[in-house]
Scaffold this motif. Sequence first.
Motif, PDB file in Angstrom:
ATOM      1  N   ARG A 189       0.837  -1.187   0.000  1.00 55.08           N
ATOM      2  CA  ARG A 189       0.000   0.000   0.000  1.00 55.08           C
ATOM      3  C   ARG A 189       0.878   1.245   0.000  1.00 55.08           C
ATOM      4  NH1 ARG A 189      -3.568  -0.813   5.217  1.00 55.08           N
ATOM      5  NH2 ARG A 189      -1.526  -1.517   5.946  1.00 55.08           N
ATOM      6  N   GLY A 190       0.297   2.354  -0.448  1.00 53.31           N
ATOM      7  CA  GLY A 190       1.000   3.613  -0.387  1.00 53.31           C
ATOM      8  C   GLY A 190       0.922   4.208   1.007  1.00 53.31           C
ATOM      9  N   SER A 191       1.727   5.236   1.238  1.00 54.66           N
ATOM     10  CA  SER A 191       1.747   5.892   2.534  1.00 54.66           C
ATOM     11  C   SER A 191       1.800   7.407   2.338  1.00 54.66           C
ATOM     12  CB  SER A 191       2.957   5.433   3.353  1.00 54.66           C
ATOM     13  OG  SER A 191       3.023   6.095   4.598  1.00 54.66           O
ATOM     14  N   LEU A 192       0.944   8.109   3.058  1.00 52.24           N
ATOM     15  CA  LEU A 192       0.884   9.568   3.022  1.00 52.24           C
ATOM     16  C   LEU A 192       0.762  10.075   4.450  1.00 52.24           C
ATOM     17  CD1 LEU A 192       0.430  12.360   1.584  1.00 52.24           C
ATOM     18  CD2 LEU A 192      -2.010  11.791   1.560  1.00 52.24           C
ATOM     19  N   SER A 193       1.608  11.030   4.818  1.00 57.79           N
ATOM     20  CA  SER A 193       1.582  11.581   6.175  1.00 57.79           C
ATOM     21  C   SER A 193       1.393  13.090   6.121  1.00 57.79           C
ATOM     22  CB  SER A 193       2.882  11.260   6.916  1.00 57.79           C
ATOM     23  OG  SER A 193       3.052   9.867   7.081  1.00 57.79           O
ATOM     24  N   GLY A 194       0.778  13.621   7.158  1.00 56.51           N
ATOM     25  CA  GLY A 194       0.575  15.060   7.216  1.00 56.51           C
ATOM     26  C   GLY A 194       0.353  15.540   8.632  1.00 56.51           C
ATOM     27  N   ARG A 195       0.240  16.855   8.743  1.00 55.30           N
ATOM     28  CA  ARG A 195       0.026  17.483  10.038  1.00 55.30           C
ATOM     29  C   ARG A 195      -0.981  18.624   9.871  1.00 55.30           C
ATOM     30  NH1 ARG A 195       4.931  18.196  11.051  1.00 55.30           N
ATOM     31  NH2 ARG A 195       5.241  16.351  12.340  1.00 55.30           N
ATOM     32  N   ILE A 196      -2.025  18.617  10.695  1.00 57.28           N
ATOM     33  CA  ILE A 196      -3.052  19.650  10.677  1.00 57.28           C
ATOM     34  C   ILE A 196      -2.850  20.547  11.899  1.00 57.28           C
ATOM     35  CG2 ILE A 196      -5.527  20.126  10.650  1.00 57.28           C
ATOM     36  CD1 ILE A 196      -5.823  17.067   9.954  1.00 57.28           C
ATOM     37  N   THR A 197      -2.829  21.847  11.698  1.00 60.78           N
ATOM     38  CA  THR A 197      -2.730  22.786  12.812  1.00 60.78           C
ATOM     39  C   THR A 197      -3.933  23.726  12.788  1.00 60.78           C
ATOM     40  OG1 THR A 197      -0.309  22.732  12.750  1.00 60.78           O
ATOM     41  CG2 THR A 197      -1.336  24.561  13.923  1.00 60.78           C
ATOM     42  N   VAL A 198      -4.679  23.730  13.874  1.00 59.63           N
ATOM     43  CA  VAL A 198      -5.789  24.667  14.028  1.00 59.63           C
ATOM     44  C   VAL A 198      -5.279  25.861  14.819  1.00 59.63           C
ATOM     45  CG1 VAL A 198      -8.089  25.046  15.015  1.00 59.63           C
ATOM     46  CG2 VAL A 198      -7.536  22.875  13.902  1.00 59.63           C
ATOM     47  N   HIS A 199      -5.529  27.053  14.293  1.00 62.73           N
ATOM     48  CA  HIS A 199      -5.037  28.281  14.894  1.00 62.73           C
ATOM     49  C   HIS A 199      -6.165  28.965  15.657  1.00 62.73           C
ATOM     50  CE1 HIS A 199      -1.590  27.669  12.274  1.00 62.73           C
ATOM     51  NE2 HIS A 199      -2.441  27.539  11.259  1.00 62.73           N
ATOM     52  N   GLY A 200      -5.984  29.085  16.970  1.00 56.62           N
ATOM     53  CA  GLY A 200      -6.967  29.743  17.806  1.00 56.62           C
ATOM     54  C   GLY A 200      -6.413  31.023  18.400  1.00 56.62           C
ATOM     55  N   SER A 306      -4.285  25.017   8.983  1.00 57.79           N
ATOM     56  CA  SER A 306      -3.322  24.825   7.901  1.00 57.79           C
ATOM     57  C   SER A 306      -2.917  23.353   7.865  1.00 57.79           C
ATOM     58  CB  SER A 306      -2.083  25.713   8.099  1.00 57.79           C
ATOM     59  OG  SER A 306      -1.460  25.447   9.348  1.00 57.79           O
ATOM     60  N   VAL A 307      -2.439  22.914   6.709  1.00 54.25           N
ATOM     61  CA  VAL A 307      -2.027  21.518   6.516  1.00 54.25           C
ATOM     62  C   VAL A 307      -0.609  21.504   5.976  1.00 54.25           C
ATOM     63  CG1 VAL A 307      -2.504  19.333   5.345  1.00 54.25           C
ATOM     64  CG2 VAL A 307      -4.389  20.829   6.015  1.00 54.25           C
ATOM     65  N   ASP A 308       0.228  20.676   6.564  1.00 56.69           N
ATOM     66  CA  ASP A 308       1.579  20.448   6.066  1.00 56.69           C
ATOM     67  C   ASP A 308       1.732  18.963   5.754  1.00 56.69           C
ATOM     68  OD1 ASP A 308       2.718  23.145   6.487  1.00 56.69           O
ATOM     69  OD2 ASP A 308       2.383  22.688   8.609  1.00 56.69           O
ATOM     70  N   TRP A 309       2.234  18.671   4.571  1.00 56.68           N
ATOM     71  CA  TRP A 309       2.510  17.284   4.215  1.00 56.68           C
ATOM     72  C   TRP A 309       3.898  16.916   4.718  1.00 56.68           C
ATOM     73  CZ3 TRP A 309      -1.994  15.575   3.161  1.00 56.68           C
ATOM     74  CH2 TRP A 309      -2.912  16.349   2.453  1.00 56.68           C
ATOM     75  N   VAL A 310       4.019  15.759   5.313  1.00 54.96           N
ATOM     76  CA  VAL A 310       5.251  15.343   5.971  1.00 54.96           C
ATOM     77  C   VAL A 310       5.934  14.257   5.149  1.00 54.96           C
ATOM     78  CG1 VAL A 310       6.273  14.348   8.042  1.00 54.96           C
ATOM     79  CG2 VAL A 310       4.316  15.897   8.228  1.00 54.96           C
ATOM     80  N   GLY A 311       7.169  14.517   4.705  1.00 59.66           N
ATOM     81  CA  GLY A 311       7.915  13.519   3.954  1.00 59.66           C
ATOM     82  C   GLY A 311       7.364  13.316   2.559  1.00 59.66           C
ATOM     83  N   ARG A 312       7.892  12.308   1.912  1.00 60.40           N
ATOM     84  CA  ARG A 312       7.465  11.979   0.554  1.00 60.40           C
ATOM     85  C   ARG A 312       6.305  10.990   0.574  1.00 60.40           C
ATOM     86  NH1 ARG A 312      12.923  10.130  -2.392  1.00 60.40           N
ATOM     87  NH2 ARG A 312      13.109   8.969  -0.455  1.00 60.40           N
TER      88      ARG A 312
END
Length: 400
Positions: A189-200, A306-312
């Motif tokens: 399977r493929g792999s996708l990683s990310g990080r979500i940051t909510v700004h308050g 905001s969303v940041d994609w982590v790695g390839r």
Amino acid sequence: MNDYTGFPAAARHLAAMIRCPSVTPDTAGTLDYLEKVLAPLGFNCQRVTFSEAGTADVDNLYARLGSGSPHLMFAGHTDVVPAGEEAAWALPPFGAEVKDGVMYGRGAVDMKGGIACFIAAVEAYLEKHGKPDGSVSFLITGDEEGPSVNGTDKLLQWAAGKGERWDASIVGEPSNPEAIGDMIKNGRRGSLSGRITVHGVQGHSAYPHLADNPVRGLMDLLDALLATPFDEETDHFQPTNMEVTTVDVGNPAVNVIPADATAGFNIRFNDTWDGDSLKAEILSRLEKGAKASRIRHGKDAPVNYSVDWVGRVSPVFLTRETELVGKLSAAIADVTGRTPELSTGGGTSDARFIKDYCPVVEFGLIGQTMHQVDERIALSDLDTLTAVYLRFLEGWFSGH
């Protein structure tokens, strides 16, 4: 410390490598040992170090015997994960000690054991048949357990740039769940990683109307991501699965509303998706969730995030080529009497890079203790895997 005089070749090779504490990305002498073993067999050994800003330099080995085709590549890695608390081990993690017919040590199954067995199989083949009518190569990195930036991917590009071409590859990862011969990994399977940051807006917990608590919005966004399955299983792959792997606010105080809240996630995806389409789906779900939610009831603005994609992105792949799978399956059946299951489950491996150059499968030892305290392998399993590899080499080169 065990005396390995009289032990089969695979056990001796494995013991020598375990005693090199090659915690990623340090090769710690493992590649020196492999070169010392392979060069007298006639392999042309080349060491290549790759670098990239922000990552450690990595030493790699490419060794080839022969110049003709068919060209079979064995790929693997000598780097290992840290041992953890060494006092928790029954036997020293880098001692390669044997107790009751079992060798203990970090990397015993993941995956120095696979490398040791393939070397032993090549040695047996050369002693029995002489040089094959074709070529065998070893592509070995010290970067698989790390970021996988300066290892197999770059080594393949380097070798291909020098004119190297391969007809098939076996990656010696521990593919078997219970016994040698249970399973061949013919895709991942493929792999996708990310990080979500909510700004308050940070504030005092007693005065919530003066703040915006980002934790509320983060919960709503995660619900938008997780509430609906991404897909169902396909003919060759399990359903796509997302896991939230961390949630952080970086706030040590219990009476302060934090300014930001962050969640990390990883998705293992099937052939319904590729990296671009899955990213688009994630963003669509987040946008819908953000519009439907509010950080605090009564406020009009949607969640600010905001969303940041982590790695390839690791792509999904499936090896459909029949000769490699067929001959390996036949060798497994001849030696073990088992018919291996073809599987695409589990994590990722360096096969994701190799698949762009030739058909590739994974077949190695039993993976039950990989990355664990007391990682270990039965000496009898080393003998069995060596016999399978030897039988495969005989069938592969006799059929071309």
